[in-house]
Design an enzyme around this catalytic site. Structure first.
Site, PDB file in Angstrom:
ATOM      1  N   SER A  79       0.849  -1.196   0.000  1.00 50.39           N
ATOM      2  CA  SER A  79       0.000   0.000   0.000  1.00 50.39           C
ATOM      3  C   SER A  79       0.879   1.239   0.000  1.00 50.39           C
ATOM      4  O   SER A  79       1.970   1.228   0.587  1.00 50.39           O
ATOM      5  CB  SER A  79      -0.889   0.025   1.246  1.00 50.39           C
ATOM      6  OG  SER A  79      -1.591   1.253   1.331  1.00 50.39           O
TER       7      SER A  79
ATOM      8  N   TYR B 289      -1.777  -0.465  10.288  1.00 51.16           N
ATOM      9  CA  TYR B 289      -1.938  -1.042   8.933  1.00 51.16           C
ATOM     10  C   TYR B 289      -0.787  -0.572   8.050  1.00 51.16           C
ATOM     11  O   TYR B 289      -0.187  -1.364   7.317  1.00 51.16           O
ATOM     12  CB  TYR B 289      -3.294  -0.603   8.372  1.00 51.16           C
ATOM     13  CG  TYR B 289      -3.517  -0.867   6.899  1.00 51.16           C
ATOM     14  CD1 TYR B 289      -3.938  -2.109   6.444  1.00 51.16           C
ATOM     15  CD2 TYR B 289      -3.342   0.153   5.958  1.00 51.16           C
ATOM     16  CE1 TYR B 289      -4.165  -2.344   5.089  1.00 51.16           C
ATOM     17  CE2 TYR B 289      -3.559  -0.062   4.603  1.00 51.16           C
ATOM     18  CZ  TYR B 289      -3.974  -1.312   4.175  1.00 51.16           C
ATOM     19  OH  TYR B 289      -4.193  -1.529   2.831  1.00 51.16           O
TER      20      TYR B 289
HETATM   21  P1  NAP Z   1     -11.545  -5.855  -0.576  1.00 51.27           P
HETATM   22  O1  NAP Z   1     -12.310  -5.291  -1.725  1.00 51.27           O
HETATM   23  O2  NAP Z   1     -12.036  -5.628   0.801  1.00 51.27           O
HETATM   24  O3  NAP Z   1     -11.396  -7.433  -0.836  1.00 51.27           O
HETATM   25  C1  NAP Z   1     -10.670  -8.182   0.102  1.00 51.27           C
HETATM   26  C2  NAP Z   1     -10.529  -9.602  -0.397  1.00 51.27           C
HETATM   27  O4  NAP Z   1      -9.718 -10.324   0.542  1.00 51.27           O
HETATM   28  C3  NAP Z   1     -11.845 -10.343  -0.471  1.00 51.27           C
HETATM   29  O5  NAP Z   1     -11.760 -11.255  -1.546  1.00 51.27           O
HETATM   30  C4  NAP Z   1     -11.899 -11.093   0.867  1.00 51.27           C
HETATM   31  O6  NAP Z   1     -12.671 -12.278   0.833  1.00 51.27           O
HETATM   32  C5  NAP Z   1     -10.437 -11.435   1.034  1.00 51.27           C
HETATM   33  N1  NAP Z   1     -10.023 -11.680   2.420  1.00 51.27           N
HETATM   34  C6  NAP Z   1     -10.042 -10.833   3.464  1.00 51.27           C
HETATM   35  N2  NAP Z   1      -9.514 -11.421   4.547  1.00 51.27           N
HETATM   36  C7  NAP Z   1      -9.159 -12.660   4.168  1.00 51.27           C
HETATM   37  C8  NAP Z   1      -8.563 -13.758   4.830  1.00 51.27           C
HETATM   38  N3  NAP Z   1      -8.223 -13.704   6.136  1.00 51.27           N
HETATM   39  N4  NAP Z   1      -8.328 -14.888   4.119  1.00 51.27           N
HETATM   40  C9  NAP Z   1      -8.658 -14.975   2.821  1.00 51.27           C
HETATM   41  N5  NAP Z   1      -9.226 -13.965   2.125  1.00 51.27           N
HETATM   42  C10 NAP Z   1      -9.477 -12.829   2.810  1.00 51.27           C
HETATM   43  O7  NAP Z   1     -10.022  -5.361  -0.585  1.00 51.27           O
HETATM   44  P2  NAP Z   1      -9.162  -4.607  -1.722  1.00 51.27           P
HETATM   45  O8  NAP Z   1      -9.377  -3.161  -1.579  1.00 51.27           O
HETATM   46  O9  NAP Z   1      -9.350  -5.257  -3.025  1.00 51.27           O
HETATM   47  O10 NAP Z   1      -7.691  -4.889  -1.156  1.00 51.27           O
HETATM   48  C11 NAP Z   1      -6.843  -5.881  -1.696  1.00 51.27           C
HETATM   49  C12 NAP Z   1      -5.434  -5.618  -1.203  1.00 51.27           C
HETATM   50  O11 NAP Z   1      -5.027  -4.316  -1.621  1.00 51.27           O
HETATM   51  C13 NAP Z   1      -5.279  -5.637   0.312  1.00 51.27           C
HETATM   52  O12 NAP Z   1      -4.057  -6.246   0.656  1.00 51.27           O
HETATM   53  C14 NAP Z   1      -5.269  -4.164   0.685  1.00 51.27           C
HETATM   54  O13 NAP Z   1      -4.587  -3.922   1.881  1.00 51.27           O
HETATM   55  C15 NAP Z   1      -4.560  -3.588  -0.511  1.00 51.27           C
HETATM   56  N6  NAP Z   1      -4.801  -2.159  -0.744  1.00 51.27           N
HETATM   57  C16 NAP Z   1      -6.039  -1.706  -1.033  1.00 51.27           C
HETATM   58  C17 NAP Z   1      -6.221  -0.343  -1.250  1.00 51.27           C
HETATM   59  C18 NAP Z   1      -7.575   0.255  -1.571  1.00 51.27           C
HETATM   60  O14 NAP Z   1      -7.702   1.485  -1.535  1.00 51.27           O
HETATM   61  N7  NAP Z   1      -8.575  -0.542  -1.912  1.00 51.27           N
HETATM   62  C19 NAP Z   1      -5.154   0.523  -1.125  1.00 51.27           C
HETATM   63  C20 NAP Z   1      -3.900   0.024  -0.827  1.00 51.27           C
HETATM   64  C21 NAP Z   1      -3.734  -1.329  -0.640  1.00 51.27           C
HETATM   65  P3  NAP Z   1     -14.290 -12.243   1.072  1.00 51.27           P
HETATM   66  O15 NAP Z   1     -14.872 -11.674  -0.185  1.00 51.27           O
HETATM   67  O16 NAP Z   1     -14.691 -13.661   1.226  1.00 51.27           O
HETATM   68  O17 NAP Z   1     -14.537 -11.403   2.270  1.00 51.27           O
END
Ligand code: NAP
Length: 242
Positions: A137, A151
């Site tokens: 991130s 985080y």
């Molecule tokens: P998201 O839309 O909330 O999706 C999270 C995904 O992770 C879902 O498929 C969820 O499964 C799965 N998940 C959560 N906890 C889990 C666990 N313990 N074991 C297995 N699967 C798990 O998140 P996102 O925004 O796409 O984020 C993806 C990555 O990008 C993360 O590492 C996050 O920190 C990083 N990131 C995101 C952003 C942002 O602005 N979105 C920015 C920087 C970094 P379920 O569907 O079954 O709940």
């Protein structure tokens, strides 16, 4: 032969966009997820619509046995070529002094322990080279004051994990890189209590808008692909300038 890639957190957000992107580029894909069965099934259907093989496995990345099951299921698709270490969580935004110990532990468990367990499985199984992409991130360098410093600190650990693994696995032909997204339009912001963050944070973003999951997926696909064969140990920022 088609590449075979495991994507953790592949049911929604950045992971789902990456699964669809990689399928379009010829990958067979195994997605892990935690509880959103319907979303995972839709991603699998979309991958198969591209003529690729796909499997979805409910696997909490904090649990070593469930992680092993995910990689065992992926093995049925062919020899593993890549991992996208993506499953991540935040916790409610707020001042550092209000951080609850259970929220802290969950963020460390999923975003650090989970990444290490999955990278370990991949490193054991990538016997003829391959690539790992860890989703970090922009928070890792910004620190996220007033939101979720813990985080941000764990995401900085992701960058260190990336550098160490890149060096340790390079002699085996395994490349390890990270992508550091900025503010991307996914459900993760609702989980931290700010569902409209992608809109309210726009003033902080030099490009003047939040990113879309597809824009991160493209960077991940590039790092896994044939144009990145000399790239390892890199942290690629995809943040609109943030
Ligand atoms: P998201 O839309 O909330 O999706 C999270 C995904 O992770 C879902 O498929 C969820 O499964 C799965 N998940 C959560 N906890 C889990 C666990 N313990 N074991 C297995 N699967 C798990 O998140 P996102 O925004 O796409 O984020 C993806 C990555 O990008 C993360 O590492 C996050 O920190 C990083 N990131 C995101 C952003 C942002 O602005 N979105 C920015 C920087 C970094 P379920 O569907 O079954 O709940």
């Amino acid at each position: 032969m088609n590449p075979v890639t495991v994507i953790t957190g592949g049911s929604r957000g950045i992971g789902a966009a990456t699964a669809r992107r990689l399928a379009a580029e010829g990958h067979h894909v195994a997605i892990g997820y935690r509880r959103d069965h319907d979303a995972a099934a839709q991603v699998v259907a979309d991958i198969r619509a591209h003529g690729r093989h796909a499997v979805a496995v409910p696997a909490d990345t904090c649990d070593p046995d469930q992680v092993q099951s995910l990689f065992d299921a992926a093995a049925d698709l062919g020899p593993l070529t890549g991992l996208v270490n993506n499953a991540g969580v935040t916790s409610p935004v707020g001042p550092f002094t209000d951080l609850r110990a259970d929220h802290l532990r969950r963020v460390v468990d999923v975003n650090l322990i989970g990444y290490v367990l999955c990278a370990q499985q991949a490193a054991r199984r990538l016997t003829t080279g391959g690539a790992i992409v860890n989703i970090s991130s922009a928070a890792a360098t910004l620190g996220s004051p007033g939101e979720y410093i813990h985080y941000a600190a764990v995401k900085a650990a992701t960058d260190t994990l990336t550098i160490g693994l890149a060096k340790e696995l390079a002699p085996r032909g395994i490349r390890v890189n990270a992508v550091a997204p900025g503010i991307i339009r996914t459900d993760i912001h609702a989980d931290s209590g700010v569902p409209d963050r992608a809109d309210t944070a726009v003033g902080r973003i030099p490009l003047g808008r939040a990113g879309e999951p597809d824009e991160v997926a493209g960077a991940i696909a590039w790092l896994l692909g044939p144009d990145a064969t000399y790239t390892t140990g890199a942290v690629l920022r995809v943040s609109g300038g943030l």
